[in-house]
Design an enzyme around this catalytic site. Structure first.
Site, PDB file in Angstrom:
ATOM      1  N   TYR A 108      -1.751   7.935   0.884  1.00 40.25           N
ATOM      2  CA  TYR A 108      -0.466   8.635   0.893  1.00 40.25           C
ATOM      3  C   TYR A 108      -0.532  10.029   0.260  1.00 40.25           C
ATOM      4  O   TYR A 108       0.434  10.781   0.319  1.00 40.25           O
ATOM      5  CB  TYR A 108       0.617   7.795   0.220  1.00 40.25           C
ATOM      6  CG  TYR A 108       0.984   6.535   1.001  1.00 40.25           C
ATOM      7  CD1 TYR A 108       0.507   6.333   2.294  1.00 40.25           C
ATOM      8  CD2 TYR A 108       1.795   5.564   0.447  1.00 40.25           C
ATOM      9  CE1 TYR A 108       0.825   5.183   3.004  1.00 40.25           C
ATOM     10  CE2 TYR A 108       2.125   4.411   1.161  1.00 40.25           C
ATOM     11  CZ  TYR A 108       1.634   4.228   2.436  1.00 40.25           C
ATOM     12  OH  TYR A 108       1.956   3.092   3.141  1.00 40.25           O
TER      13      TYR A 108
ATOM     14  N   LYS B 255     -11.708  -2.046   0.008  1.00 41.56           N
ATOM     15  CA  LYS B 255     -12.455  -2.219   1.260  1.00 41.56           C
ATOM     16  C   LYS B 255     -13.811  -1.550   1.048  1.00 41.56           C
ATOM     17  O   LYS B 255     -14.256  -0.687   1.828  1.00 41.56           O
ATOM     18  CB  LYS B 255     -11.659  -1.588   2.421  1.00 41.56           C
ATOM     19  CG  LYS B 255     -12.154  -1.958   3.802  1.00 41.56           C
ATOM     20  CD  LYS B 255     -11.794  -3.366   4.231  1.00 41.56           C
ATOM     21  CE  LYS B 255     -12.513  -3.726   5.523  1.00 41.56           C
ATOM     22  NZ  LYS B 255     -12.297  -5.101   5.967  1.00 41.56           N
TER      23      LYS B 255
ATOM     24  N   ASP C  81      -8.739  -7.556   3.333  1.00 40.87           N
ATOM     25  CA  ASP C  81      -8.336  -8.454   4.425  1.00 40.87           C
ATOM     26  C   ASP C  81      -8.384  -9.913   3.980  1.00 40.87           C
ATOM     27  O   ASP C  81      -7.488 -10.708   4.281  1.00 40.87           O
ATOM     28  CB  ASP C  81      -9.156  -8.220   5.714  1.00 40.87           C
ATOM     29  CG  ASP C  81     -10.618  -7.913   5.462  1.00 40.87           C
ATOM     30  OD1 ASP C  81     -10.988  -7.733   4.290  1.00 40.87           O
ATOM     31  OD2 ASP C  81     -11.400  -7.858   6.423  1.00 40.87           O
TER      32      ASP C  81
ATOM     33  N   ASP D 232       1.159  -0.945  -1.049  1.00 38.40           N
ATOM     34  CA  ASP D 232       2.426  -0.937  -0.301  1.00 38.40           C
ATOM     35  C   ASP D 232       2.491  -2.169   0.606  1.00 38.40           C
ATOM     36  O   ASP D 232       3.466  -2.927   0.618  1.00 38.40           O
ATOM     37  CB  ASP D 232       2.471   0.360   0.533  1.00 38.40           C
ATOM     38  CG  ASP D 232       3.827   0.594   1.168  1.00 38.40           C
ATOM     39  OD1 ASP D 232       4.775  -0.152   0.863  1.00 38.40           O
ATOM     40  OD2 ASP D 232       3.938   1.538   1.987  1.00 38.40           O
TER      41      ASP D 232
ATOM     42  N   ASP E  62       4.549  -6.282  -0.041  1.00 36.71           N
ATOM     43  CA  ASP E  62       5.542  -6.887   0.866  1.00 36.71           C
ATOM     44  C   ASP E  62       5.137  -8.320   1.210  1.00 36.71           C
ATOM     45  O   ASP E  62       5.958  -9.234   1.235  1.00 36.71           O
ATOM     46  CB  ASP E  62       5.674  -6.083   2.174  1.00 36.71           C
ATOM     47  CG  ASP E  62       6.708  -4.966   2.073  1.00 36.71           C
ATOM     48  OD1 ASP E  62       6.992  -4.533   0.940  1.00 36.71           O
ATOM     49  OD2 ASP E  62       7.238  -4.530   3.111  1.00 36.71           O
TER      50      ASP E  62
HETATM   51  P1  ATP Z   1      10.254   0.561   3.651  1.00 30.84           P
HETATM   52  O1  ATP Z   1       9.063   0.879   4.472  1.00 30.84           O
HETATM   53  O2  ATP Z   1      11.174   1.704   3.421  1.00 30.84           O
HETATM   54  O3  ATP Z   1       9.924  -0.194   2.378  1.00 30.84           O
HETATM   55  P2  ATP Z   1      10.641  -1.635   5.444  1.00 30.84           P
HETATM   56  O4  ATP Z   1      10.330  -1.114   6.776  1.00 30.84           O
HETATM   57  O5  ATP Z   1       9.606  -2.426   4.693  1.00 30.84           O
HETATM   58  O6  ATP Z   1      11.154  -0.455   4.509  1.00 30.84           O
HETATM   59  P3  ATP Z   1      12.978  -3.027   4.662  1.00 30.84           P
HETATM   60  O7  ATP Z   1      14.121  -2.111   4.666  1.00 30.84           O
HETATM   61  O8  ATP Z   1      12.377  -3.306   3.346  1.00 30.84           O
HETATM   62  O9  ATP Z   1      11.918  -2.518   5.663  1.00 30.84           O
HETATM   63  O10 ATP Z   1      13.434  -4.382   5.351  1.00 30.84           O
HETATM   64  C1  ATP Z   1      12.531  -5.330   5.898  1.00 30.84           C
HETATM   65  C2  ATP Z   1      13.273  -6.634   6.187  1.00 30.84           C
HETATM   66  O11 ATP Z   1      13.633  -7.268   4.958  1.00 30.84           O
HETATM   67  C3  ATP Z   1      14.566  -6.432   6.946  1.00 30.84           C
HETATM   68  O12 ATP Z   1      14.739  -7.479   7.878  1.00 30.84           O
HETATM   69  C4  ATP Z   1      15.633  -6.506   5.906  1.00 30.84           C
HETATM   70  O13 ATP Z   1      16.863  -6.968   6.363  1.00 30.84           O
HETATM   71  C5  ATP Z   1      15.033  -7.443   4.862  1.00 30.84           C
HETATM   72  N1  ATP Z   1      15.476  -7.044   3.516  1.00 30.84           N
HETATM   73  C6  ATP Z   1      14.978  -6.034   2.775  1.00 30.84           C
HETATM   74  N2  ATP Z   1      15.644  -5.929   1.621  1.00 30.84           N
HETATM   75  C7  ATP Z   1      16.580  -6.889   1.614  1.00 30.84           C
HETATM   76  C8  ATP Z   1      17.605  -7.289   0.695  1.00 30.84           C
HETATM   77  N3  ATP Z   1      17.787  -6.671  -0.475  1.00 30.84           N
HETATM   78  N4  ATP Z   1      18.410  -8.319   1.041  1.00 30.84           N
HETATM   79  C9  ATP Z   1      18.242  -8.971   2.202  1.00 30.84           C
HETATM   80  N5  ATP Z   1      17.309  -8.644   3.102  1.00 30.84           N
HETATM   81  C10 ATP Z   1      16.479  -7.614   2.823  1.00 30.84           C
END
Ligand code: ATP
Length: 363
Positions: free
Chosen positions: A139, A194, A226, A250, A254
């Site tokens: 990034y 990696k 991975d 990042d 998730d």
């Molecule tokens: P970024 O790249 O900006 O972190 P992202 O592309 O990972 O965003 P998010 O906005 O984090 O996407 O959302 C991913 C999924 O998780 C979506 O379906 C969203 O509805 C769900 N989600 C994220 N945060 C919440 C929350 N606080 N409450 C309920 N659902 C959420």
């Protein structure tokens, strides 16, 4: 210790304002008497659509000068700049680089009461930190990528000795503050890279090994990124602190959030030597924005992390107590099954926030 603390608040886009506003109410309940003073500033994709600017200089300056920064989330898919990338992420990225918020601490903890997707596996207790290097890696190329003749696009991955050393040190220091991995109680730092394919990651690993020698009391291990995605699902209770490059962090955080019930539960703290930015791990969730059903736990726990960070910097027991109360309120509420629809509950964001406020007030 200060009389009061100036908090710069940037609500942002999507569910950002919904979770941010309720969190401010909770902070006021936990710390009455204006111990925290909130000043709100604009930034994000909505602001860009209105003004042509995603991060006003005044917002940046105010964030820099504040004692801490509290942020909801920013970004709207499709609202992009000339290089095709989302303008909404400018806020977070410019602050990370400009204020040198090099350590992104993302705790992953499975709370009692949450039925995570790993139920039935050896995941009864998941409790570790993803420590994401936040100031370089892939990034670092943000805003500086190049596109040649519409045929070849290049972004550069940057890893420096200075950047690696300080994030790896932070990982070992964080591990010392924990009780170790849930599976065996061993304090352990996992270097996720990696190194088998790219030179920059082999360098990351070599510097990790050098720094690890200074921490003989902590177990050090390597894992290829991975394979790590598999381990995080198959044996999450093995992990204690996982340190990794910016983009890997990042992505992995998730996945880690999914293993504890979902993105809505995962907090995040981005800290440097002087400044701290606190926002949940998730983005602006445009798919559920405006419905009042966003899960506020991730944001609320990020606010508690802000209080912990401020308390440590300023030796202020009031903030430490408030942070503990907020975390306790969250733990209790989850044990009692208080959830928004993303976790199978029926509560609205504001209803859940009110439950947390009532609990904090009763403590
Ligand atoms: P970024 O790249 O900006 O972190 P992202 O592309 O990972 O965003 P998010 O906005 O984090 O996407 O959302 C991913 C999924 O998780 C979506 O379906 C969203 O509805 C769900 N989600 C994220 N945060 C919440 C929350 N606080 N409450 C309920 N659902 C959420």
């Amino acid at each position: 210790m200060k009389d009061h603390y100036d908090i710069a608040v940037v609500h942002g886009d999507g569910i950002g304002p919904e979770i941010c506003l309720t969190t401010l109410d909770l902070l006021n309940a936990a710390l009455p008497g204006a111990v925290l003073t909130f000043s709100e500033y604009p930034a994000g994709a909505e602001h860009f659509l209105k003004t042509g600017e995603s991060l006003p200089q005044a917002t940046y300056d105010a964030c820099k000068a504040a004692d801490a920064i509290l942020h909801g989330a920013a970004g709207i898919p499709g609202v992009v700049g000339p290089d095709g990338t989302e303008v909404g992420v400018d806020f977070t990225l410019k602050l990370r680089f400009g204020l040198d918020l090099y350590a992104n601490i993302r705790p992953i903890r499975l709370f009692d009461g949450v039925t995570g997707p790993l139920r039935g596996k050896q995941a009864e207790k998941i409790d570790y930190i993803v420590l994401r290097e936040n100031s370089e890696g892939l990034y670092a190329a943000r805003g500086a990528g190049s596109l040649l003749r519409s045929e070849v696009a290049v972004d550069t991955l940057v890893q420096t000795r200075h950047g690696i050393e300080r994030i790896v040190r932070k990982a070992f220091e964080l591990a010392r503050l924990t009780d170790g991995a849930p599976s065996d109680g061993i304090r352990r730092v996992t270097c996720c890279d990696k190194a088998n394919v790219l030179r920059s990651y082999a360098f990351f690993r070599a510097v990790f090994d050098e720094v690890a020698k200074d921490y003989p009391d902590i177990e050090a291990e390597h894992v290829i990124v991975d394979a790590m995605t598999m381990h995080m699902v198959m044996r999450p209770n093995h992990y204690n602190v996982v340190v990794t490059e910016n983009m890997f962090g990042d992505i992995l955080s998730d996945l880690a959030a999914a293993t504890i019930g979902g993105l809505g539960l995962a907090p995040s703290a981005e800290v440097g030597a002087q400044n701290g930015l606190f926002q949940p791990s998730h983005g602006s969730a445009p798919d559920i924005a405006g419905q009042g059903i966003a899960n506020p736990y991730g944001m609320v726990l990020s606010a508690a992390a802000m209080l912990d960070w401020l308390a440590q910097r300023h030796g202020d027991a009031r903030l430490l107590r408030a942070a503990d109360q907020i975390k306790q309120a969250c733990t209790q509420a989850m044990q009692e099954g208080c959830f928004t629809p993303d976790l199978g509950g029926r509560l609205k964001t504001t209803e859940l926030a009110q439950i947390l406020i009532d609990k904090v007030k009763a403590m």
